[in-house]
Design an enzyme around this catalytic site. Structure first.
Site, PDB file in Angstrom:
ATOM      1  N   LYS A 198      -6.718 114.617 -69.897  1.00 38.17           N
ATOM      2  CA  LYS A 198      -6.124 114.609 -71.248  1.00 38.17           C
ATOM      3  C   LYS A 198      -5.269 115.868 -71.479  1.00 38.17           C
ATOM      4  O   LYS A 198      -4.147 115.793 -71.984  1.00 38.17           O
ATOM      5  CB  LYS A 198      -7.247 114.510 -72.282  1.00 38.17           C
ATOM      6  CG  LYS A 198      -6.927 115.070 -73.654  1.00 38.17           C
ATOM      7  CD  LYS A 198      -6.582 114.045 -74.688  1.00 38.17           C
ATOM      8  CE  LYS A 198      -6.022 114.743 -75.907  1.00 38.17           C
ATOM      9  NZ  LYS A 198      -5.713 113.962 -77.026  1.00 38.17           N
ATOM     10  N   LYS A 273      -3.705 123.462 -80.260  1.00 39.86           N
ATOM     11  CA  LYS A 273      -5.113 123.439 -79.804  1.00 39.86           C
ATOM     12  C   LYS A 273      -5.187 122.934 -78.352  1.00 39.86           C
ATOM     13  O   LYS A 273      -5.865 123.525 -77.512  1.00 39.86           O
ATOM     14  CB  LYS A 273      -5.936 122.519 -80.727  1.00 39.86           C
ATOM     15  CG  LYS A 273      -7.365 122.327 -80.269  1.00 39.86           C
ATOM     16  CD  LYS A 273      -8.068 121.152 -80.949  1.00 39.86           C
ATOM     17  CE  LYS A 273      -9.293 120.746 -80.145  1.00 39.86           C
ATOM     18  NZ  LYS A 273      -9.954 119.541 -80.585  1.00 39.86           N
TER      19      LYS A 273
END
Ligand code: NAD
Length: 325
Positions: A198, A273
């Site tokens: 991811k 993030k």
């Protein structure tokens, strides 16, 4: 015999092959978790839910879920636990409790029976996922890291991409449940591999978006029309996803955040993030990622003022007038 098998598929019933569908505990009902949980309810799964926010649980109660007063209570009659929490520290707090060294203290894992399937879909560092996985493995609990791609639109539509790390057996058990919330379900490898895949993808996306904005700005400052330049690059070797469906320059494309004051979409602070997680993963494995580091630096500076704007607003790093277009 006599005892019923627990199936993870939604369409089994008491009268169907002597199986019953799994009860699911869902923890973390925010922008992503709430619509994901609602899709499970719609598919016929019995859900117990827990969130720190009463507003969040109320929405799910109205949709037919049982509201629990702790993660342990939510999981009390569940064979499957799913979590969708903001960051690694929240995942540790829920599963491990007050420990930071991977030992199981008063967290949820210590309360679960052997054989429970735990699916954490939060985006967290691979190292954090592996720490929880290790604690789960010691207790005979199946742990999968299963972060998603597709954003809130995908969560609502049930069309998320799940990128899963864990054993083949646990993946096979999880697949029918994930298929209710997503369209593409990938088994990336062992525990932690879902998180690694991811953040590799999102690091590349951050690099591509910043690079595309930079190239368009170079052309525009040299007198080119951004739409003409985008069309040229789209048919040339610079072609990439941002040019195809998510152009960062205002009014080049309809129905994208850049043509709507960079509202909606994927917030810059969430990209930031993920880039930070990529940098942490790179550091942990001693891997050189200079392009990722540059994208992290650009988004770090950009999010100071524009964290809530879509990540294509990195265009403003090159041309601040786009924010008023
Ligand atoms: P959010 O902040 O909207 O929701 C998180 C929820 O978790 C909140 O309702 C919060 O009250 C709850 N929570 C926090 N600590 C808790 C605890 N200890 N126990 C129970 N509940 C707790 O976040 P989100 O946008 O739903 O994102 C969730 C995860 O999905 C994040 O890791 C994010 O990076 C990832 N993600 C988000 C998107 C997106 O577009 N929003 C896309 C892909 C992945």
């Amino acid at each position: 015999m006599g005892q019923k098998d627990i199936s993870t598929t939604a369409n089994n019933s008491d009268s169907d092959n002597n199986t019953v569908k799994a009860n699911i505990a869902f923890i973390g009902l925010g922008n992503m978790g709430a619509p994901m949980a609602e899709n499970l309810l719609k598919a016929g799964y019995a859900l117990s839910v827990y969130d720190l926010s009463a507003d969040a649980t109320q929405r799910l109660q109205q949709a037919g879920a049982r509201v629990a007063d702790s993660p342990k209570d939510a999981a009390s009659d569940a064979q499957v636990v799913i979590s969708m929490l903001p960051a690694g520290k929240h995942v540790h707090a829920v599963y491990l409790g007050d420990t930071e060294d991977g030992k199981v203290a008063n967290g949820l894992l210590a309360e679960l029976p052997k054989g429970t399937l735990v699916i954490d879909s939060s985006t967290i560092a691979a190292a954090d996922a592996r720490l929880v996985a290790e604690a789960a493995n010691k207790l005979g609990i199946d742990f999968l890291d299963a972060p998603v791609s597709g954003g809130t639109g995908g969560a609502i539509a049930g069309s998320l991409t799940f990128i899963v790390g864990g054993s083949a057996d646990a993946f096979a058990k999880a697949e029918p449940i994930l298929a209710v919330m997503g369209k593409n379900i990938f088994h990336a490898g062992e525990q932690g591999a879902g998180q690694v895949a991811k953040i590799c993808n999102n690091m590349l996306l951050g690099i591509l978006m910043a690079g595309t904005a930079e190239a368009i700005n170079l052309g525009v400052k040299n007198g080119l029309d951004p739409k003409v330049l985008s069309d040229i690059m789209l048919q040339s070797s610079g072609r990439n996803w941002t040019l195809e469906v998510y152009n960062p320059y205002p009014q080049v494309m309809e129905n994208v955040p850049s043509s709507n004051q960079y509202q909606g979409g994927f917030m810059s602070k969430l990209m930031q993030k993920d880039l930070n997680l990529a940098m942490q993963t790179a550091q942990d494995a001693n891997v050189d990622t200079p392009m990722g580091a540059k994208a992290t630096e650009l988004y770090g500076a950009h999010t100071v003022e524009n964290g809530d704007k879509d990540f294509s607003s990195i265009m403003a790093r090159y041309d601040s007038t786009v924010l008023s277009s």
